[in-house]
Design an enzyme around this catalytic site. Sequence first.
Site, PDB file in Angstrom:
ATOM      1  N   HIS A  17       0.839  -1.202   0.000  1.00 44.90           N
ATOM      2  CA  HIS A  17       0.000   0.000   0.000  1.00 44.90           C
ATOM      3  C   HIS A  17       0.875   1.253   0.000  1.00 44.90           C
ATOM      4  CE1 HIS A  17       0.819   0.490   4.262  1.00 44.90           C
ATOM      5  NE2 HIS A  17       0.351  -0.718   4.522  1.00 44.90           N
ATOM      6  N   HIS A  20       3.984   1.607   2.239  1.00 43.96           N
ATOM      7  CA  HIS A  20       5.180   0.876   1.799  1.00 43.96           C
ATOM      8  C   HIS A  20       5.893   1.665   0.703  1.00 43.96           C
ATOM      9  CE1 HIS A  20       2.533  -2.727   3.060  1.00 43.96           C
ATOM     10  NE2 HIS A  20       3.230  -2.298   4.091  1.00 43.96           N
ATOM     11  N   CYS A 125      -0.320  -9.470  19.854  1.00 46.49           N
ATOM     12  CA  CYS A 125      -0.943  -8.774  18.723  1.00 46.49           C
ATOM     13  C   CYS A 125      -0.297  -9.278  17.437  1.00 46.49           C
ATOM     14  CB  CYS A 125      -0.769  -7.257  18.816  1.00 46.49           C
ATOM     15  SG  CYS A 125      -1.329  -6.444  17.297  1.00 46.49           S
ATOM     16  N   CYS A 128       1.210  -6.499  15.084  1.00 44.34           N
ATOM     17  CA  CYS A 128       2.573  -6.040  15.390  1.00 44.34           C
ATOM     18  C   CYS A 128       3.552  -7.209  15.445  1.00 44.34           C
ATOM     19  CB  CYS A 128       2.632  -5.359  16.754  1.00 44.34           C
ATOM     20  SG  CYS A 128       1.655  -3.889  16.915  1.00 44.34           S
ATOM     21  N   CYS A 143      -4.875  -3.331  20.865  1.00 44.28           N
ATOM     22  CA  CYS A 143      -3.608  -2.733  20.458  1.00 44.28           C
ATOM     23  C   CYS A 143      -3.912  -1.390  19.792  1.00 44.28           C
ATOM     24  CB  CYS A 143      -2.910  -3.660  19.473  1.00 44.28           C
ATOM     25  SG  CYS A 143      -1.583  -2.847  18.582  1.00 44.28           S
ATOM     26  N   HIS A 146      -3.570  -1.640  16.017  1.00 40.61           N
ATOM     27  CA  HIS A 146      -4.393  -2.613  15.291  1.00 40.61           C
ATOM     28  C   HIS A 146      -5.704  -2.857  16.015  1.00 40.61           C
ATOM     29  CE1 HIS A 146      -0.198  -3.440  14.059  1.00 40.61           C
ATOM     30  NE2 HIS A 146      -0.766  -3.507  12.869  1.00 40.61           N
ATOM     31  N   LYS A 296      -7.357   6.608   9.574  1.00 36.36           N
ATOM     32  CA  LYS A 296      -6.588   5.522   8.991  1.00 36.36           C
ATOM     33  C   LYS A 296      -7.307   5.015   7.737  1.00 36.36           C
ATOM     34  CE  LYS A 296      -4.057   1.600  10.716  1.00 36.36           C
ATOM     35  NZ  LYS A 296      -3.483   0.932  11.828  1.00 36.36           N
ATOM     36  N   LYS A 299     -10.555  -0.164   3.700  1.00 32.64           N
ATOM     37  CA  LYS A 299     -11.399  -0.497   2.540  1.00 32.64           C
ATOM     38  C   LYS A 299     -12.849  -0.125   2.819  1.00 32.64           C
ATOM     39  CE  LYS A 299      -8.614  -3.799   0.103  1.00 32.64           C
ATOM     40  NZ  LYS A 299      -7.817  -4.777   0.852  1.00 32.64           N
TER      41      LYS A 299
HETATM   42  O1  ME8 Z   1       6.323  -3.369  10.627  1.00 35.13           O
HETATM   43  N1  ME8 Z   1       2.086   5.937   6.359  1.00 35.13           N
HETATM   44  O2  ME8 Z   1       6.077  -4.186   8.474  1.00 35.13           O
HETATM   45  P1  ME8 Z   1       4.837  -3.349   7.946  1.00 35.13           P
HETATM   46  C1  ME8 Z   1       3.421   5.936   6.180  1.00 35.13           C
HETATM   47  N2  ME8 Z   1       7.760  -6.145   8.980  1.00 35.13           N
HETATM   48  N3  ME8 Z   1       4.175   4.824   6.240  1.00 35.13           N
HETATM   49  C2  ME8 Z   1       3.564   3.664   6.482  1.00 35.13           C
HETATM   50  C3  ME8 Z   1       2.167   3.585   6.669  1.00 35.13           C
HETATM   51  C4  ME8 Z   1       1.414   4.807   6.591  1.00 35.13           C
HETATM   52  N4  ME8 Z   1       0.113   4.837   6.729  1.00 35.13           N
HETATM   53  N5  ME8 Z   1       1.851   2.295   6.877  1.00 35.13           N
HETATM   54  C5  ME8 Z   1       3.015   1.590   6.817  1.00 35.13           C
HETATM   55  C6  ME8 Z   1       6.635  -4.145   9.730  1.00 35.13           C
HETATM   56  N6  ME8 Z   1       4.047   2.408   6.566  1.00 35.13           N
HETATM   57  C7  ME8 Z   1       7.808  -5.074   9.913  1.00 35.13           C
HETATM   58  C8  ME8 Z   1       9.084  -4.269   9.791  1.00 35.13           C
HETATM   59  S1  ME8 Z   1      11.742  -4.049   9.738  1.00 35.13           S
HETATM   60  C9  ME8 Z   1      13.026  -4.948  10.272  1.00 35.13           C
HETATM   61  C10 ME8 Z   1      10.342  -5.057   9.982  1.00 35.13           C
HETATM   62  C11 ME8 Z   1       5.456   2.030   6.408  1.00 35.13           C
HETATM   63  O3  ME8 Z   1       4.447  -3.977   6.663  1.00 35.13           O
HETATM   64  C12 ME8 Z   1       6.304   2.615   7.530  1.00 35.13           C
HETATM   65  O4  ME8 Z   1       7.639   2.621   7.118  1.00 35.13           O
HETATM   66  O5  ME8 Z   1       3.820  -3.213   8.996  1.00 35.13           O
HETATM   67  C13 ME8 Z   1       6.100   1.591   8.624  1.00 35.13           C
HETATM   68  O6  ME8 Z   1       7.086   1.675   9.628  1.00 35.13           O
HETATM   69  C14 ME8 Z   1       6.208   0.312   7.823  1.00 35.13           C
HETATM   70  O7  ME8 Z   1       5.553   0.624   6.570  1.00 35.13           O
HETATM   71  C15 ME8 Z   1       5.538  -0.880   8.494  1.00 35.13           C
HETATM   72  O8  ME8 Z   1       5.467  -1.931   7.583  1.00 35.13           O
END
Ligand code: ME8
Length: 505
Positions: A17, A20, A125, A128, A143, A146, A296, A299
Amino acid sequence: MKSYLTTPIYYVNAAPHIGHAHTSVMADILKRNKLARGMDVRLSTGCDEHGQKNQEAAEALNLAPQDYLDQRAEEFQRLFDLVGVDYDYYVRTTRPGHKEAVARAEQQLFDAGLIVKKSYTGKYCKGCEQFKKESDLTEDDRCPEHNNIELELIDEPNYFFPMEPYRQRLIDHINANPDFVDPPMYRGELLKMLAEPLEDLSISRPKARVSLGIELPFDADHVTYVWFDALLNYLTNLEFPGGDYQDWWSECRHLIGKDILKTHGVYWPTMLMALDLPLPKGLVVHGHWLGDGGVKMSKTLGNVVDPIEVAEKYGVDALRYYLARHMRTESDSQISAETIAQVYSSELANKFGNLLSRAGKFAKARFDGVPQMGQLTEADEAVRAKALAAAQGLAKEITLTQLPERVAALVDAAEELNAYFAHSAPWDLMKEEATQPRAGTVVYVALDSLRLLFEALRQVIPVSSDKALAMMGVDLPAAPWSPALDQLQGGAPLGDIEVLFARVD
Ligand code: ME8
């Protein structure tokens, strides 16, 4: 000088999304800024493939985990390629080299007595992939990140990494290194997290419950998939513990969203201390994108912004530009397809694209290329100085916090150039032979200043900027880039002046 930038590795339990796309594009912009300053840069981004969430997502689609992961990893990679992320490492935690290095690190800690087994009861959770303390939860026992996920009550043996022994050392490190966390607001938050004794970090799950993980080298009935696995990617990319990993590791900065400050600011440094490894240079933290209405994205609310849809409709650079221009690091920001379209049209198309088209076409038609610059007036000097100063803002080091204001300075300069061009009215000046040289000077000033702005914009919107520079008939600037006026040559030919930012309804 070297620099190693990382993004989080993203969970692949659903399609990628906008969040990312955001962190990876920001890392790419910082990389381009460093390259422009002549640095040697590596960038990593990718996928966090293990864990309960990913396992359940594969099961829901009736797919073998590896097939599911392969599909998703490709989908995420396609997004990063589409939005122009110039990564050097595309991380997949199922890569054998990564798994082996994680197991080795665990064995090292286990042998040193730094990992202990105990039975654990607590709330988990899945969102997380973390156990939660009561104090972490909202009033209705959920959480905060979430709210829609039911917490699971778990009672099982886990292996733990006690973090408390490193707490004081970490506090001292943060105090001694003011730029360990940027912006400083999150440094304060991190120190608050460290004000209380630290819990033991669960690093394993019984394989019987979750199989998608890395088998513990000292107990084949358990797997690691949680943060211990994911965080180590930052080192395993560099072929840790071999190769020249130290040269890059010592220059590492992690870009993260504020949601994973604790894992990167507490878990990771304590793990590194236990492994006897240096800490990264720092954490670069940003806020979150919220959907329309300041809530937030979901969908159900219909306020989800799909980065692929936006890129296909308005172009990749509309998306990159909006992300760079409107994200704030210290607060959340709103995004919607409509606002992206608005900014695309009011700034990229109407300010940068419009001037290029008007001045470029005029120069071609009336001067058959770049006109000669004559005597400069005060007004000429003023717009030139503004463009130069704005461009210089990107020739210096930028932080994520500064990025929106540096881009805004380019827009201001473009706005002033548009006004200057309209006000100077070179088409009128062409009517009398005596004022024709003056018309040439105006067009030259507009085009040459615009060239500077596009040289700076290459860090943010590389594809469009390079096209614009080609239309102006100039070579791409070499690194290290030092913005300078008067790089267009009077009499030189211009390329075909095409529409740079097409109108979209
Ligand atoms: O936490 N606005 O993965 P994740 C801006 N796998 N950035 C956002 C966002 C938003 N609404 N939503 C997500 C994880 N991000 C772990 C990380 S690292 C060793 C392991 C971005 O898929 C932002 O960088 O939940 C956030 O920290 C990250 O996606 C979380 O991705």
